[in-house]
Motif scaffolding. Structure first.
Motif, PDB file in Angstrom:
ATOM      1  N   VAL A  82      24.448  42.239 -17.615  1.00  0.00           N
ATOM      2  CA  VAL A  82      25.031  43.088 -18.660  1.00  0.00           C
ATOM      3  C   VAL A  82      26.393  43.625 -18.217  1.00  0.00           C
ATOM      4  O   VAL A  82      27.381  43.582 -18.972  1.00  0.00           O
ATOM      5  N   LEU A  83      26.467  44.141 -16.988  1.00  0.00           N
ATOM      6  CA  LEU A  83      27.726  44.704 -16.500  1.00  0.00           C
ATOM      7  C   LEU A  83      28.798  43.623 -16.357  1.00  0.00           C
ATOM      8  O   LEU A  83      29.981  43.862 -16.627  1.00  0.00           O
ATOM      9  N   ALA A  84      28.391  42.432 -15.914  1.00  0.00           N
ATOM     10  CA  ALA A  84      29.357  41.333 -15.792  1.00  0.00           C
ATOM     11  C   ALA A  84      29.910  40.949 -17.158  1.00  0.00           C
ATOM     12  O   ALA A  84      31.110  40.664 -17.304  1.00  0.00           O
ATOM     13  N   ALA A  85      29.049  40.935 -18.180  1.00  0.00           N
ATOM     14  CA  ALA A  85      29.504  40.599 -19.527  1.00  0.00           C
ATOM     15  C   ALA A  85      30.482  41.648 -20.050  1.00  0.00           C
ATOM     16  O   ALA A  85      31.509  41.319 -20.660  1.00  0.00           O
ATOM     17  N   VAL A  86      30.178  42.929 -19.810  1.00  0.00           N
ATOM     18  CA  VAL A  86      31.083  43.996 -20.249  1.00  0.00           C
ATOM     19  C   VAL A  86      32.428  43.903 -19.524  1.00  0.00           C
ATOM     20  O   VAL A  86      33.498  44.016 -20.121  1.00  0.00           O
ATOM     21  N   GLY A  87      32.379  43.682 -18.203  1.00  0.00           N
ATOM     22  CA  GLY A  87      33.613  43.550 -17.438  1.00  0.00           C
ATOM     23  C   GLY A  87      34.450  42.373 -17.897  1.00  0.00           C
ATOM     24  O   GLY A  87      35.685  42.468 -18.000  1.00  0.00           O
ATOM     25  N   ALA A  88      33.802  41.240 -18.179  1.00  0.00           N
ATOM     26  CA  ALA A  88      34.532  40.061 -18.652  1.00  0.00           C
ATOM     27  C   ALA A  88      35.179  40.324 -20.009  1.00  0.00           C
ATOM     28  O   ALA A  88      36.288  39.856 -20.281  1.00  0.00           O
ATOM     29  N   ALA A  89      34.498  41.093 -20.861  1.00  0.00           N
ATOM     30  CA  ALA A  89      35.062  41.409 -22.171  1.00  0.00           C
ATOM     31  C   ALA A  89      36.235  42.376 -22.075  1.00  0.00           C
ATOM     32  O   ALA A  89      37.140  42.356 -22.920  1.00  0.00           O
ATOM     33  N   ARG A  91      38.494  42.472 -19.610  1.00  0.00           N
ATOM     34  CA  ARG A  91      39.679  41.904 -18.971  1.00  0.00           C
ATOM     35  C   ARG A  91      40.743  41.450 -19.967  1.00  0.00           C
ATOM     36  O   ARG A  91      41.937  41.733 -19.770  1.00  0.00           O
ATOM     37  N   PRO A  92      40.400  40.750 -21.062  1.00  0.00           N
ATOM     38  CA  PRO A  92      41.461  40.300 -21.983  1.00  0.00           C
ATOM     39  C   PRO A  92      42.183  41.435 -22.687  1.00  0.00           C
ATOM     40  O   PRO A  92      43.256  41.221 -23.261  1.00  0.00           O
ATOM     41  N   LEU A  93      41.630  42.655 -22.659  1.00  0.00           N
ATOM     42  CA  LEU A  93      42.270  43.766 -23.368  1.00  0.00           C
ATOM     43  C   LEU A  93      43.624  44.132 -22.783  1.00  0.00           C
ATOM     44  O   LEU A  93      44.489  44.650 -23.478  1.00  0.00           O
ATOM     45  N   GLU A 101      44.637  46.379 -16.481  1.00  0.00           N
ATOM     46  CA  GLU A 101      43.369  45.668 -16.515  1.00  0.00           C
ATOM     47  C   GLU A 101      42.220  46.674 -16.390  1.00  0.00           C
ATOM     48  O   GLU A 101      41.852  47.088 -15.289  1.00  0.00           O
ATOM     49  N   PRO A 102      41.610  47.071 -17.510  1.00  0.00           N
ATOM     50  CA  PRO A 102      40.574  48.105 -17.473  1.00  0.00           C
ATOM     51  C   PRO A 102      39.302  47.687 -16.763  1.00  0.00           C
ATOM     52  O   PRO A 102      38.487  48.544 -16.417  1.00  0.00           O
ATOM     53  N   MET A 103      39.108  46.407 -16.531  1.00  0.00           N
ATOM     54  CA  MET A 103      37.880  45.973 -15.858  1.00  0.00           C
ATOM     55  C   MET A 103      37.794  46.520 -14.432  1.00  0.00           C
ATOM     56  O   MET A 103      36.704  46.720 -13.903  1.00  0.00           O
ATOM     57  N   PHE A 104      38.926  46.815 -13.804  1.00  0.00           N
ATOM     58  CA  PHE A 104      38.905  47.327 -12.436  1.00  0.00           C
ATOM     59  C   PHE A 104      38.239  48.710 -12.384  1.00  0.00           C
ATOM     60  O   PHE A 104      37.548  49.033 -11.421  1.00  0.00           O
ATOM     61  N   PHE A 105      38.466  49.497 -13.396  1.00  0.00           N
ATOM     62  CA  PHE A 105      37.831  50.817 -13.473  1.00  0.00           C
ATOM     63  C   PHE A 105      36.307  50.678 -13.525  1.00  0.00           C
ATOM     64  O   PHE A 105      35.569  51.387 -12.827  1.00  0.00           O
ATOM     65  N   LEU A 106      35.819  49.746 -14.330  1.00  0.00           N
ATOM     66  CA  LEU A 106      34.374  49.527 -14.425  1.00  0.00           C
ATOM     67  C   LEU A 106      33.810  49.022 -13.105  1.00  0.00           C
ATOM     68  O   LEU A 106      32.710  49.415 -12.696  1.00  0.00           O
ATOM     69  N   MET A 107      34.554  48.168 -12.404  1.00  0.00           N
ATOM     70  CA  MET A 107      34.063  47.626 -11.138  1.00  0.00           C
ATOM     71  C   MET A 107      33.951  48.716 -10.072  1.00  0.00           C
ATOM     72  O   MET A 107      33.018  48.718  -9.267  1.00  0.00           O
ATOM     73  N   VAL A 108      34.898  49.654 -10.051  1.00  0.00           N
ATOM     74  CA  VAL A 108      34.834  50.746  -9.075  1.00  0.00           C
ATOM     75  C   VAL A 108      33.568  51.574  -9.277  1.00  0.00           C
ATOM     76  O   VAL A 108      32.811  51.836  -8.335  1.00  0.00           O
ATOM     77  N   LEU A 109      33.312  51.981 -10.513  1.00  0.00           N
ATOM     78  CA  LEU A 109      32.160  52.837 -10.786  1.00  0.00           C
ATOM     79  C   LEU A 109      30.851  52.067 -10.621  1.00  0.00           C
ATOM     80  O   LEU A 109      29.861  52.614 -10.115  1.00  0.00           O
ATOM     81  N   SER A 110      30.828  50.809 -11.025  1.00  0.00           N
ATOM     82  CA  SER A 110      29.613  50.007 -10.883  1.00  0.00           C
ATOM     83  C   SER A 110      29.291  49.763  -9.420  1.00  0.00           C
ATOM     84  O   SER A 110      28.128  49.831  -9.006  1.00  0.00           O
ATOM     85  N   GLY A 111      30.304  49.476  -8.618  1.00  0.00           N
ATOM     86  CA  GLY A 111      30.071  49.275  -7.192  1.00  0.00           C
ATOM     87  C   GLY A 111      29.544  50.532  -6.533  1.00  0.00           C
ATOM     88  O   GLY A 111      28.687  50.481  -5.646  1.00  0.00           O
ATOM     89  N   ARG A 112      30.047  51.690  -6.971  1.00  0.00           N
ATOM     90  CA  ARG A 112      29.572  52.971  -6.434  1.00  0.00           C
ATOM     91  C   ARG A 112      28.080  53.161  -6.702  1.00  0.00           C
ATOM     92  O   ARG A 112      27.333  53.630  -5.849  1.00  0.00           O
ATOM     93  N   PHE A 128      34.357  35.361 -12.651  1.00  0.00           N
ATOM     94  CA  PHE A 128      34.013  34.012 -13.102  1.00  0.00           C
ATOM     95  C   PHE A 128      33.825  33.981 -14.620  1.00  0.00           C
ATOM     96  O   PHE A 128      34.369  33.114 -15.313  1.00  0.00           O
ATOM     97  N   ALA A 129      33.072  34.940 -15.137  1.00  0.00           N
ATOM     98  CA  ALA A 129      32.830  34.989 -16.576  1.00  0.00           C
ATOM     99  C   ALA A 129      34.122  35.241 -17.358  1.00  0.00           C
ATOM    100  O   ALA A 129      34.338  34.646 -18.421  1.00  0.00           O
ATOM    101  N   SER A 130      34.981  36.104 -16.838  1.00  0.00           N
ATOM    102  CA  SER A 130      36.226  36.396 -17.548  1.00  0.00           C
ATOM    103  C   SER A 130      37.167  35.196 -17.536  1.00  0.00           C
ATOM    104  O   SER A 130      37.904  34.973 -18.495  1.00  0.00           O
ATOM    105  N   ALA A 131      37.130  34.417 -16.449  1.00  0.00           N
ATOM    106  CA  ALA A 131      37.955  33.202 -16.400  1.00  0.00           C
ATOM    107  C   ALA A 131      37.506  32.206 -17.464  1.00  0.00           C
ATOM    108  O   ALA A 131      38.328  31.560 -18.128  1.00  0.00           O
TER     109      ALA A 131
END
Length: 276
Positions: A82-89, A91-93, A101-112, A128-131
Motif C-alpha cells: 500500500v505504501l509503495a503504491a502511494v509513494g509511486a503515485a 512521484r509524478p506530481l 518530489e513529495p514521495m521523499f517526505f512519505l519515505m522519511v516518515l514511513s522508514g521512521r 521500481f513501481a514509480s519507474a
C-alpha cells in the motif's frame, strides 16, 4: 493494558541481508572510480541489468529475513504494498519540476515507523513501481532503487524511536530529510558522471587521474549541475514533514498497530486499594 508500537527491529538475518545488498550497491556505484585507466567505465548501462537481477531476490531476502526474525505475517507485506503504491503515485506530481518530489517526505516518515529493514524494501519497491508508472525505466533504475532504499532505511535508523515524539521528533526527521535529499542526489550523480560526455575538463571524469582528483571534479560537477534540484527536494521534504508529519505519523503508527507490527502489549498491575 497499554499498547505501544515501535519500528520493526533488525534481527541477525535481516542485518546480514542488508549488509550484503549494501555491499553490492557500494561496489556497483563506485567501481568506475577504482577501475584501471583502460577499463570501460561506460559499462553502467551494461551492468545495470545484472544489478537489477541481483537486487530483486535480495529484496525478497530482506523481507523474508525480517519476517523470520520478527514473526510477522502477510499483513506486513500488504502494508508495504500500500505504501509503495502511494509513494509511486506521489512521484509524478512533482518530478521534473526543480526537484519537487513529495514521495521523499512519505519515505522519511514511513522508514521512521517501519524500521530500517522494511524501510529499505519500501524505498526500493516504491522507486521500481514509480519507474513503471512514469516510464522511467532505464539503466539508472536499479541505482535509483538502491539509493531510495538507503534513504528510507536511514530514517529507520534514527535514534529514539520509542521515546522521542512530538515537535522534537519532527525536527529530527526534517533535518534528516534535508541532509538525505542532498545525499540521494549526490549518489545518483555518481551513477551517471563517469560516462556522461560533453563536460568541461574541470568537472569531467578522467580515468587516468587518481581518485582524489576525480573526487574534486565530482564535487564541482554536483555543484554545477544538481545543487538547485537537490535544494528543491530538500526544502519540500522539510516543509511537508513539519506541516503534515505529525498527522501522517499518527496514521502510520495506528495502521502498524492494526497490522500487528511488533505491537508491544503490557499489563499494568492494579493500584493497591487505599482502604485498610
Amino acid at each position: 493494558m497499554s499498547t505501544r508500537t515501535r519500528p520493526v527491529r533488525l534481527g541477525p538475518r535481516s542485518i546480514a541481508a542488508l549488509a550484503l545488498i549494501t555491499a553490492i550497491g557500494v561496489i556497483a556505484f563506485g567501481w568506475p572510480l577504482l577501475a584501471d585507466p583502460g577499463a570501460t567505465v561506460t559499462a553502467h548501462g551494461e551492468d545495470a541489468p545484472w544489478l537489477f537481477a541481483a537486487l530483486l531476490p535480495l529484496l525478497v531476502g530482506v523481507v523474508v529475513a525480517t519476517i523470520a526474525d520478527t514473526g510477522m505475517d502477510a499483513k506486513a507485506v500488504a502494508m508495504l504494498g500500500v505504501l509503495a503504491a502511494v509513494g509511486a503515485a506521489l512521484r509524478p506530481l512533482g518530478a521534473g519540476t526543480a526537484g519537487l518530489e513529495p514521495m521523499f517526505f512519505l519515505m522519511v516518515l514511513s522508514g521512521r515507523v517501519l524500521g530500517p529493514g522494511f524501510g529499505f524494501v519500501l524505498g526500493a519497491v516504491t522507486m521500481f513501481a514509480s519507474a513503471l508508472l512514469t516510464g522511467g525505466v532505464g539503466p539508472w533504475m536499479p541505482f535509483q532503487m538502491l539509493s531510495m532504499g538507503w534513504f528510507t532505511m536511514g530514517a529507520g535508523l534514527l535514534p529514539g524511536p520509542e521515546r522521542l515524539r512530538g515537535r522534537a521528533e519532527l525536527l529530527m526527521l526534517a533535518a534528516y530529510g534535508a541532509v538525505a535529499a542532498f545525499a540521494y542526489g549526490t549518489i545518483m550523480n555518481l551513477q551517471g558522471w563517469t560516462y556522461i560526455g560533453g563536460l568541461s575538463s574541470g568537472i569531467a571524469f578522467d580515468a587516468d587521474d587518481p581518485v582524489q582528483e576525480n573526487l574534486v571534479r565530482f564535487l564541482a560537477y554536483c555543484l554545477a549541475t544538481s545543487l538547485g534540484w537537490d535544494l528543491g527536494r530538500a526544502v519540500l521534504t522539510v516543509t511537508l514533514t513539519l506541516t503534515l508529519g505529525a498527522t501522517l505519523l499518527k496514521a502510520l503508527r495506528r495502521a502498524t498497530r492494526r497490522a500487528a507490527f511488533e505491537a508491544q502489549v503490557t499489563f499494568e498491575a492494579p493500584k493497591p486499594s487505599s482502604e485498610g
